[in-house]
Design a protein around this motif. Structure first.
Motif, mmCIF file in Angstrom:
data_model
loop_
_atom_site.group_PDB
_atom_site.id
_atom_site.type_symbol
_atom_site.label_atom_id
_atom_site.label_comp_id
_atom_site.label_asym_id
_atom_site.label_seq_id
_atom_site.Cartn_x
_atom_site.Cartn_y
_atom_site.Cartn_z
ATOM 1 N N ALA A 161 -4.497 8.521 5.248
ATOM 2 C CA ALA A 161 -3.825 7.921 3.338
ATOM 3 C C ALA A 161 -3.455 9.289 2.460
ATOM 4 C CB ALA A 161 -5.817 8.664 2.575
ATOM 5 N N GLU A 162 -1.971 8.632 3.121
ATOM 6 C CA GLU A 162 -1.351 10.157 1.842
ATOM 7 C C GLU A 162 -0.166 9.472 1.147
ATOM 8 O OE1 GLU A 162 1.300 12.167 4.546
ATOM 9 O OE2 GLU A 162 -0.567 12.534 6.311
ATOM 10 N N VAL A 163 0.272 10.755 -0.055
ATOM 11 C CA VAL A 163 0.851 9.681 -1.470
ATOM 12 C C VAL A 163 1.945 9.714 -1.332
ATOM 13 C CG1 VAL A 163 1.146 10.882 -3.821
ATOM 14 C CG2 VAL A 163 -1.271 10.885 -3.277
ATOM 15 N N ILE A 192 -1.963 2.228 0.586
ATOM 16 C CA ILE A 192 -2.118 1.989 -0.742
ATOM 17 C C ILE A 192 -1.671 1.174 -1.736
ATOM 18 C CG2 ILE A 192 -1.823 4.199 -2.731
ATOM 19 C CD1 ILE A 192 -1.687 5.817 -0.173
ATOM 20 N N ALA A 199 -9.267 7.878 -5.913
ATOM 21 C CA ALA A 199 -9.571 8.258 -4.495
ATOM 22 C C ALA A 199 -9.907 6.982 -4.176
ATOM 23 C CB ALA A 199 -9.786 9.273 -4.623
ATOM 24 N N GLN A 240 1.756 4.970 3.684
ATOM 25 C CA GLN A 240 1.271 4.530 2.007
ATOM 26 C C GLN A 240 1.967 2.983 2.285
ATOM 27 O OE1 GLN A 240 5.037 6.633 0.844
ATOM 28 N NE2 GLN A 240 4.781 8.288 -0.328
ATOM 29 N N MET A 288 -7.333 5.885 -0.762
ATOM 30 C CA MET A 288 -6.290 6.817 -0.726
ATOM 31 C C MET A 288 -7.835 8.087 -0.471
ATOM 32 S SD MET A 288 -3.724 8.313 -4.200
ATOM 33 C CE MET A 288 -2.146 7.269 -4.708
ATOM 34 N N THR A 293 -5.782 13.703 -1.194
ATOM 35 C CA THR A 293 -4.851 13.340 -0.943
ATOM 36 C C THR A 293 -4.871 13.186 -2.460
ATOM 37 O OG1 THR A 293 -4.906 12.748 1.046
ATOM 38 C CG2 THR A 293 -2.700 12.246 -0.562
ATOM 39 N N LEU A 294 -5.056 12.658 -3.278
ATOM 40 C CA LEU A 294 -5.290 12.335 -4.907
ATOM 41 C C LEU A 294 -5.361 13.727 -5.731
ATOM 42 C CD1 LEU A 294 -5.109 10.135 -6.843
ATOM 43 C CD2 LEU A 294 -7.117 10.339 -7.257
#
Length: 269
Positions: free
Chosen positions: A267-269, A120, A38, A117, A43, A47-48
């Motif tokens: 932090a979101e995927v 990331i 992560a 996002q 991330m 979330t991961l």
């Protein structure tokens, strides 16, 4: 199903300051522990952890190979030198990590990422550049009979941005790679208020250095208190702000893979 065991352990540091627990399993699979993965990808850890059930998010779906899933593996640590010996841990293998990185880079190149996002995508793009250069350099050196240090090579390529900012003409008033706000605003051609706003938003990532009175006087400063910023943090600022020179730096570092907005700390995927 046979329980996999983590038989070898080592610390992986592809990005300076971000250390991941790396393992090799009894079937010769290379993996990293979930928390380190992560941090490597930029991330949030929780979330991961949700990736296995939520992958791929709607925004990333067009860039994922059909039928490809992201799965975690629960393994028992038997490596003698691991601080987690005897425990069961969640790990991601190198194929899964590469899938996540590649997906974010492709989505970023098509400007398909949501605001939360973007950071990331930015991290994954940096990793692609650093790891590609590291693999090329290592392959050539190995073919020539040398034994390259892959981690050091990857780290060197990751921090090329610091070297690049100097090549663009940035100078540090306080010496020893320590800049003051005036250096940064003049280099990026942005108002001090814009810089202050950015620093407030990213105060957890960028740590100011309190300059002593002797240092302030050494460059003609008259303020009783003043903060300095290490060149590493100046690079983060330059890459994070969409100034004219910041955009050019991003093109040089990331290549022509799309524009990158300011990194978002959520932090979101």
């Amino acid at each position: 199903m046979t329980e996999r065991k983590a038989v070898y352990y080592g610390q992986v540091e592809l990005i300076p300051g971000i250390v991941c627990d790396g393992y090799v399993l009894d079937d010769d699979t290379a993996v990293t522990r979930s928390r380190g993965t992560a941090e490597l990808l930029g991330m949030d850890h929780m979330t991961l952890n949700r990736v296995e059930t939520t992958w791929p998010p709607k925004t990333l779906k067009p860039f994922v190979d059909k039928g490809l899933s992201v799965e975690t593996t629960l393994v028992k640590v038997v490596a003698k030198n691991s601080p987690h010996k005897g425990r069961k841990i969640v790990v991601y293998n190198s194929n899964i990590i590469e899938t996540i990185i590649r997906t974010y880079v492709m989505a970023s190149g098509h400007n398909a990422l949501q605001k939360n996002q973007l950071h990331i995508g930015k991290r994954c793009s940096i990793l692609v550049c650093a790891l590609t250069r590291a693999a090329l350099e290592a392959s050539i050196k190995q073919a020539c009979g040398l034994t390259p240090n892959i981690q050091q090579t990857a780290q060197k390529n990751y921090i090329d941005a610091v070297k690049l900012i100097k090549e663009f003409g940035f100078t540090c008033t306080a010496g020893d790679d320590i800049a003051i706000k005036k250096d940064i605003t003049q280099f990026l051609n942005v108002p001090e208020g814009t810089l202050n706003s950015f620093l407030r938003k990213h105060k957890s990532d960028i740590q100011p250095i309190r300059l002593n009175s002797a240092t302030i006087r050494s460059f003609g400063g008259k303020a009783s208190r003043m903060n300095g910023y290490h060149l590493d943090d100046v690079t983060k600022i330059a890459l994070g702000m969409d100034s004219v020179i910041g955009i050019e730096l991003k093109k040089q570092v990331f290549g022509q893979i799309g524009s990158f907005a300011k990194p978002d700390t959520s932090a979101e995927v």
